[in-house]
Design a protein around this motif. Structure first.
Motif, mmCIF file in Angstrom:
data_model
loop_
_atom_site.group_PDB
_atom_site.id
_atom_site.type_symbol
_atom_site.label_atom_id
_atom_site.label_comp_id
_atom_site.label_asym_id
_atom_site.label_seq_id
_atom_site.Cartn_x
_atom_site.Cartn_y
_atom_site.Cartn_z
ATOM 1 N N ARG A 59 2.414 25.560 -4.096
ATOM 2 C CA ARG A 59 2.213 24.260 -3.445
ATOM 3 C C ARG A 59 2.391 23.136 -4.455
ATOM 4 N N PHE A 60 1.791 23.315 -5.628
ATOM 5 C CA PHE A 60 1.908 22.330 -6.699
ATOM 6 C C PHE A 60 3.371 22.097 -7.055
ATOM 7 N N GLU A 61 4.116 23.172 -7.253
ATOM 8 C CA GLU A 61 5.527 23.057 -7.647
ATOM 9 C C GLU A 61 6.351 22.338 -6.582
ATOM 10 N N ARG A 62 6.102 22.649 -5.307
ATOM 11 C CA ARG A 62 6.852 21.984 -4.223
ATOM 12 C C ARG A 62 6.584 20.479 -4.217
ATOM 13 N N VAL A 63 5.317 20.103 -4.302
ATOM 14 C CA VAL A 63 4.958 18.673 -4.275
ATOM 15 C C VAL A 63 5.506 17.980 -5.512
ATOM 16 N N ILE A 80 -2.531 15.417 0.638
ATOM 17 C CA ILE A 80 -2.053 14.058 0.922
ATOM 18 C C ILE A 80 -0.529 14.041 0.960
ATOM 19 N N PHE A 81 0.084 14.738 0.013
ATOM 20 C CA PHE A 81 1.548 14.764 -0.062
ATOM 21 C C PHE A 81 2.143 15.803 0.886
ATOM 22 N N GLU A 82 1.439 16.883 1.101
ATOM 23 C CA GLU A 82 1.930 17.928 1.996
ATOM 24 C C GLU A 82 1.957 17.463 3.449
ATOM 25 N N ALA A 83 1.117 16.507 3.796
ATOM 26 C CA ALA A 83 1.090 15.999 5.168
ATOM 27 C C ALA A 83 2.425 15.405 5.566
ATOM 28 N N ALA A 84 3.121 14.801 4.630
ATOM 29 C CA ALA A 84 4.433 14.221 4.940
ATOM 30 C C ALA A 84 5.396 15.311 5.393
ATOM 31 N N ARG A 85 5.459 16.401 4.627
ATOM 32 C CA ARG A 85 6.362 17.506 4.973
ATOM 33 C C ARG A 85 5.947 18.120 6.304
ATOM 34 N N VAL A 111 0.855 -1.171 0.000
ATOM 35 C CA VAL A 111 0.000 0.000 0.000
ATOM 36 C C VAL A 111 0.896 1.226 0.000
ATOM 37 N N SER A 112 0.488 2.260 -0.710
ATOM 38 C CA SER A 112 1.301 3.453 -0.837
ATOM 39 C C SER A 112 0.561 4.671 -0.324
ATOM 40 N N LEU A 113 1.323 5.701 -0.008
ATOM 41 C CA LEU A 113 0.739 6.985 0.341
ATOM 42 C C LEU A 113 -0.083 7.520 -0.827
ATOM 43 N N VAL A 114 0.299 7.165 -2.049
ATOM 44 C CA VAL A 114 -0.443 7.584 -3.238
ATOM 45 C C VAL A 114 -1.748 6.793 -3.286
ATOM 46 N N ASN A 122 4.643 16.756 8.773
ATOM 47 C CA ASN A 122 5.038 15.877 9.874
ATOM 48 C C ASN A 122 6.537 15.608 9.909
ATOM 49 N N GLY A 123 7.304 16.319 9.067
ATOM 50 C CA GLY A 123 8.757 16.171 9.077
ATOM 51 C C GLY A 123 9.265 14.927 8.371
ATOM 52 N N THR A 124 8.461 14.343 7.502
ATOM 53 C CA THR A 124 8.853 13.143 6.774
ATOM 54 C C THR A 124 9.032 13.482 5.302
ATOM 55 N N ASP A 125 10.101 12.986 4.708
ATOM 56 C CA ASP A 125 10.319 13.174 3.274
ATOM 57 C C ASP A 125 9.458 12.187 2.503
ATOM 58 N N LEU A 126 8.955 12.609 1.345
ATOM 59 C CA LEU A 126 8.151 11.706 0.519
ATOM 60 C C LEU A 126 8.929 10.464 0.115
ATOM 61 N N VAL A 127 10.247 10.593 -0.031
ATOM 62 C CA VAL A 127 11.044 9.435 -0.430
ATOM 63 C C VAL A 127 10.929 8.300 0.589
ATOM 64 N N ASP A 128 10.554 8.648 1.814
ATOM 65 C CA ASP A 128 10.399 7.636 2.859
ATOM 66 C C ASP A 128 9.043 6.939 2.826
#
Length: 126
Positions: free
Chosen positions: A104-108, A61-66, A42-45, A68-74
């Motif tokens: 926001r779009f560009e950052r994600v 969905i993707f911004e929640a990682a940042r 299962v993925s965050l996506v 919470n201090g978590t990189d999307l790569v994780d």
């Protein structure tokens, strides 16, 4: 708890998109050779990515990682990052005339591109 926060966020976003499904982070496990944690099965996506027609429903969905201090790569695997980037690009026109949303779009998108680059050696040629 980061896992619970993401599950709640994605479940809420999926319901707004008109879908039901499991939470995005049912199982985390270490990647090969002690790499960053990877998602097993299962993925965050969201599985119903195509049902998201609003960029404002998908970005959190993707911004929640940042947040919470978590990189999307994780928490996102390479192929899922590519799929998410493709869908976000389809929705990009919704950011016109909205500089904050565009930022926001560009950052994600950049974070997802970084994930895809890290995962490239493990992706199929498709």
């Amino acid at each position: 708890d980061v896992k619970r926060d993401w599950m709640n966020l994605v479940d809420g976003q999926q319901k707004r998109a008109g879908s039901r499904g499991a939470g995005p982070m049912d199982q985390l496990e270490s990647g090969p050779g002690g790499q960053a944690p990877r998602i097993s099965g299962v993925s965050l996506v969201p599985k119903n990515l195509a049902s998201f027609q609003s960029i404002e429903d998908l970005l959190p969905i993707f911004e929640a990682a940042r947040k919470n201090g978590t990189d999307l790569v994780d928490v996102v695997e390479g192929p899922d990052a590519v799929a998410a980037m493709n869908h976000l690009k389809r929705l990009q026109r919704q950011t016109r005339g909205q500089p904050e949303l565009s930022d926001r779009f560009e950052r994600v998108l950049k974070e997802l591109a970084d994930v895809a680059e890290v995962g490239m050696p493990y992706m199929s040629a498709k």
